[in-house]
Design an enzyme around this catalytic site. Structure first.
Site, PDB file in Angstrom:
ATOM      1  N   TYR B 125       0.815  -1.211   0.000  1.00  0.00           N
ATOM      2  CA  TYR B 125       0.000   0.000   0.000  1.00  0.00           C
ATOM      3  C   TYR B 125       0.853   1.267   0.000  1.00  0.00           C
ATOM      4  O   TYR B 125       0.335   2.371   0.124  1.00  0.00           O
ATOM      5  CB  TYR B 125      -0.939   0.029   1.212  1.00  0.00           C
ATOM      6  CG  TYR B 125      -2.026  -0.991   1.126  1.00  0.00           C
ATOM      7  CD1 TYR B 125      -1.729  -2.337   1.173  1.00  0.00           C
ATOM      8  CD2 TYR B 125      -3.355  -0.620   0.980  1.00  0.00           C
ATOM      9  CE1 TYR B 125      -2.718  -3.302   1.089  1.00  0.00           C
ATOM     10  CE2 TYR B 125      -4.360  -1.573   0.898  1.00  0.00           C
ATOM     11  CZ  TYR B 125      -4.036  -2.904   0.955  1.00  0.00           C
ATOM     12  OH  TYR B 125      -5.013  -3.854   0.866  1.00  0.00           O
ATOM     13  N   LYS B 172       4.111 -14.506   5.606  1.00  0.00           N
ATOM     14  CA  LYS B 172       4.521 -15.464   4.577  1.00  0.00           C
ATOM     15  C   LYS B 172       6.056 -15.415   4.510  1.00  0.00           C
ATOM     16  O   LYS B 172       6.660 -15.299   3.440  1.00  0.00           O
ATOM     17  CB  LYS B 172       3.876 -15.082   3.232  1.00  0.00           C
ATOM     18  CG  LYS B 172       4.019 -16.119   2.139  1.00  0.00           C
ATOM     19  CD  LYS B 172       3.181 -17.345   2.342  1.00  0.00           C
ATOM     20  CE  LYS B 172       3.412 -18.358   1.234  1.00  0.00           C
ATOM     21  NZ  LYS B 172       2.727 -19.644   1.488  1.00  0.00           N
ATOM     22  N   ASP B 205      -1.481 -18.435   4.470  1.00  0.00           N
ATOM     23  CA  ASP B 205      -2.384 -19.359   3.763  1.00  0.00           C
ATOM     24  C   ASP B 205      -2.985 -20.377   4.736  1.00  0.00           C
ATOM     25  O   ASP B 205      -4.180 -20.683   4.666  1.00  0.00           O
ATOM     26  CB  ASP B 205      -1.674 -20.054   2.589  1.00  0.00           C
ATOM     27  CG  ASP B 205      -0.273 -20.499   2.907  1.00  0.00           C
ATOM     28  OD1 ASP B 205       0.337 -19.950   3.837  1.00  0.00           O
ATOM     29  OD2 ASP B 205       0.234 -21.412   2.231  1.00  0.00           O
ATOM     30  N   ASP B 229      -5.885  -6.621   5.338  1.00  0.00           N
ATOM     31  CA  ASP B 229      -7.032  -6.162   4.560  1.00  0.00           C
ATOM     32  C   ASP B 229      -7.916  -7.355   4.198  1.00  0.00           C
ATOM     33  O   ASP B 229      -9.141  -7.347   4.405  1.00  0.00           O
ATOM     34  CB  ASP B 229      -6.510  -5.462   3.288  1.00  0.00           C
ATOM     35  CG  ASP B 229      -7.599  -4.735   2.539  1.00  0.00           C
ATOM     36  OD1 ASP B 229      -8.742  -4.716   3.016  1.00  0.00           O
ATOM     37  OD2 ASP B 229      -7.312  -4.184   1.466  1.00  0.00           O
TER      38      ASP B 229
END
Lengths: 116, 336
Positions: B125, B172, B205, B229
């Site tokens: 972002y 991640k 995930d 988000d």
């Protein structure tokens, strides 16, 4: 016998005329928002920190700054790679930079984002 | 002079009618508030040529607190998001999103009470995107040490102050070893200062799958911007959708409370949308202001109306209008 390359079957995007219109220079400094001289055909448009515009305009006094600034320079006339080389050489005499990204327009569209 | 001066940003589409309903409920608590109405969003663009006028910025900068209705962000091209601009301008680095099961909305789980702490100013972002050739686009994912430390510290402090027990960093870092690796390293460093809290990490995930399979196992999540988000919306979906999903964007000296849903322009003027998300954001705002009793009164009023099930908006299976729902909450508050 025909020859093939590994990329011969890939999808291709329709080509548009490409114009060099400026550079983003990523400057590292511990001395706050950097100030720049005039560099030939390049003029500073904005400086951002972590994606937030910190020059010009309103900056919250609470804004946390890190030591890495994205500095957007627009070309004030048609420029070439040679102009970019000279510009980066001059700028590098006063500022430490981590990367330079050329800014191109593709047809009428800018190929780069603005800062928030 | 009122005890609290709050900037009200009704936004566009259904925003103004939602915000009027919310204001009626909050005013009914008797908390001394002066509302400063300011413009933001696409309607404002037509009138003022900008999504976020200088007058609005000045009002927020002065009051240091605002509540915001929904605004629309153009997709792909066009103008920058007013939401993201506000978060960046006022360095509202912590996005706090509670997701709590609402009994009247039948869900397949017994318990969901998840607090998401989304880093709100960095990651992809940062808006640093380039077409680096005519067929390759690049977006820089910016993760910084101070930015990661402060969201972790914020989350631990908030969690502890609200009696939470467990906090997990979502990442991640097995693939993005530099960026997510830095975020995780900062989290672990901060966690050392809170030995009384159970802390750990989970790959994004796996977290997504676990949230869908067994959401009751989660307590507090700390996430970089993009994962935050997405997963905070997932959490909202688990408990009943965005109509009930409040949010707060908090910095060291300013806070903006907002629903996370869109402006639903097709329903504008029909007074049928659910104002709960903005109202519950208002509850978070009142707690932030120290008006805990008033906040709890509204919460109980909402719970009562939902439990009775007589005045529900269409998304909750009822036919009540926005105003009828708000008035039912006001009546319920009077019976408490």
């Amino acid at each position: 016998m025909s020859t093939t390359t590994a990329t011969s079957g890939r999808a291709r995007r329709p080509k548009k005329p490409i114009t060099l219109v400026g550079v983003d220079v990523y400057v590292i400094t511990e001395d706050g928002i950097p100030k720049f001289d005039e560099y030939g055909p390049f003029k500073i448009e904005f400086i951002s920190n972590r994606g937030t515009k910190v020059w010009p305009g309103y900056v919250s006094p609470d804004l946390m700054l890190v030591n890495w600034y994205r500095c957007r320079f627009n070309a004030t006339r048609p420029v070439t790679d040679k102009d970019v080389d000279a510009f980066v050489g001059e700028l590098g005499k006063k500022h430490q930079w981590s990367a330079v990204q050329k800014l191109w327009n593709y047809g009428d569209e800018a190929g780069f984002s603005k800062a928030y | 002079m009122a005890k609290h001066v709050i900037t009200m940003l009704p936004g566009e589409g259904t925003g103004p009618e939602i915000c009027e309903a919310v204001r009626a409920v909050i005013d009914h608590t008797g908390v001394d508030i002066t509302w400063e109405y300011e413009d933001i969003g696409l309607d404002c663009l037509k009138e003022h040529g900008t999504l976020l006028p200088e007058k609005t910025i000045k009002s927020i900068a002065k009051n240091k607190i605002a509540i915001k209705g929904p605004t629309t962000t153009p997709i792909g091209t066009g103008h920058k998001s007013a939401n993201v601009t506000l978060r960046k301008m006022f360095d509202l680095y912590a996005n706090v999103r509670p997701a709590k099961l609402i009994p009247v909305l039948k869900r397949p789980w017994d318990k969901i009470d998840i607090l998401s702490f989304r880093e709100n100013t960095e990651d992809s972002y940062a808006a640093i995107e380039h077409m680096v050739s005519d067929e390759v686009a690049q977006c820089l994912k910016v993760i910084t040490w101070p930015g990661s430390v402060r969201i972790a510290e914020f989350a631990f402090k908030w969690a502890k102050a609200n009696g939470r027990k467990k906090i997990q960093c979502v990442h991640k870092a097995n693939i993005m070893k530099m960026t997510d690796g830095l975020f995780l390293e900062a989290f672990r460093e901060v966690a050392k200062k809170y030995p009384e809290m159970e802390s750990g990490d989970i790959i994004v995930d796996n977290c997504s799958m676990q949230l869908v399979r067994n959401p009751g196992q989660f307590d507090c999540l700390v996430l970089p911007n993009l994962y935050g988000d997405i997963l905070s919306d997932l959490c909202a979906g688990l408990v009943g959708g965005l109509g009930f999903a409040p949010g707060a964007n908090i910095g060291d000296n300013c806070a903006i409370f907002e629903a996370v849903h869109g402006s639903a322009p097709k329903y504008a003027g029909m007074k049928k949308v659910n104002p709960s998300a903005v109202l519950l954001s208002g509850v978070m705002m009142l707690k932030w202001l120290g008006e805990t009793k008033a906040a709890e009164r509204i919460e109980k009023g909402v719970d009562k109306v939902l439990a009775e099930g007589k005045h529900l908006t269409y998304d909750a299976g009822g036919t009540a209008s926005t105003d009828e729902y708000a008035q039912a909450i006001i009546r319920a508050m009077d019976t408490l």
